[in-house]
Design a protein around this motif. Sequence first.
Motif, PDB file in Angstrom:
ATOM      1  N   ILE A  44      67.476  15.350  67.665  1.00 26.86           N
ATOM      2  CA  ILE A  44      68.831  15.280  67.115  1.00 26.86           C
ATOM      3  C   ILE A  44      69.699  16.393  67.689  1.00 26.86           C
ATOM      4  CG2 ILE A  44      70.191  15.491  64.997  1.00 26.86           C
ATOM      5  CD1 ILE A  44      67.812  14.140  63.536  1.00 26.86           C
ATOM      6  N   GLU A  45      69.095  17.576  67.843  1.00 29.79           N
ATOM      7  CA  GLU A  45      69.835  18.730  68.364  1.00 29.79           C
ATOM      8  C   GLU A  45      70.353  18.479  69.781  1.00 29.79           C
ATOM      9  OE1 GLU A  45      66.566  19.073  67.229  1.00 29.79           O
ATOM     10  OE2 GLU A  45      67.167  19.667  65.212  1.00 29.79           O
ATOM     11  N   GLU A  46      69.573  17.746  70.580  1.00 31.64           N
ATOM     12  CA  GLU A  46      69.992  17.454  71.957  1.00 31.64           C
ATOM     13  C   GLU A  46      71.262  16.603  71.975  1.00 31.64           C
ATOM     14  OE1 GLU A  46      66.156  17.286  74.759  1.00 31.64           O
ATOM     15  OE2 GLU A  46      66.032  15.938  73.022  1.00 31.64           O
ATOM     16  N   GLY A  47      71.406  15.753  70.980  1.00 32.36           N
ATOM     17  CA  GLY A  47      72.593  14.926  70.880  1.00 32.36           C
ATOM     18  C   GLY A  47      73.813  15.703  70.432  1.00 32.36           C
ATOM     19  N   LYS A  48      73.596  16.828  69.768  1.00 32.28           N
ATOM     20  CA  LYS A  48      74.711  17.652  69.286  1.00 32.28           C
ATOM     21  C   LYS A  48      75.069  18.759  70.270  1.00 32.28           C
ATOM     22  CE  LYS A  48      73.601  16.892  64.445  1.00 32.28           C
ATOM     23  NZ  LYS A  48      73.120  17.490  63.208  1.00 32.28           N
ATOM     24  N   ILE A  49      74.047  19.409  70.817  1.00 32.45           N
ATOM     25  CA  ILE A  49      74.263  20.577  71.675  1.00 32.45           C
ATOM     26  C   ILE A  49      74.437  20.182  73.135  1.00 32.45           C
ATOM     27  CG2 ILE A  49      73.248  22.742  72.481  1.00 32.45           C
ATOM     28  CD1 ILE A  49      71.708  22.801  69.786  1.00 32.45           C
TER      29      ILE A  49
ATOM     30  N   TYR B 251      74.200  14.623  76.828  1.00 36.74           N
ATOM     31  CA  TYR B 251      73.591  14.728  75.498  1.00 36.74           C
ATOM     32  C   TYR B 251      72.384  13.816  75.327  1.00 36.74           C
ATOM     33  CZ  TYR B 251      77.886  17.224  74.664  1.00 36.74           C
ATOM     34  OH  TYR B 251      78.906  18.132  74.742  1.00 36.74           O
TER      35      TYR B 251
ATOM     36  N   ARG C  88      74.991   8.381  75.936  1.00 40.84           N
ATOM     37  CA  ARG C  88      73.783   9.010  75.397  1.00 40.84           C
ATOM     38  C   ARG C  88      72.591   8.057  75.370  1.00 40.84           C
ATOM     39  NH1 ARG C  88      70.838  12.464  72.672  1.00 40.84           N
ATOM     40  NH2 ARG C  88      70.019  12.092  70.601  1.00 40.84           N
TER      41      ARG C  88
END
Length: 120
Positions: free
Chosen positions: A19-24, A14, A67
């Motif tokens: 921010i999306e990279e940390g979620k997806i 992640y 992360r």
Amino acid sequence: MGTIKIRNIRVYAYHGCLIEEGKIGSDYRVDLTVKANLSKSAITDSLSDTVDYVHLNKIVKEEMAVRSKLLEQVAQRILDRILAEIPLVNKVDVAVSKLNPPIGGNVAMVTIEMSKRRKE
């Protein structure tokens, strides 16, 4: 002196500034090259006299699970841990690749490469 290479360690992680990279998350590839004196293990045939690539793989997977925004930080942590935990290693090269990065275009991967040598 000898060389041990581990190629194409696949990890889902992640990392990234978005921010999306940390979620997806996304797929990553890590390649390692370590330099060490392998002459003793060549004679003794003992795992304790060489660099255990299971240990190398474990370090990569554990550091990839932490992360970071930048791949440079991940690579630095991998380099530091290998040199700290495996005294036989004299030099390590690491390449961390983000597969299919979200950079607007058809890009297979983005790779950063870093090296670190043990201080004498």
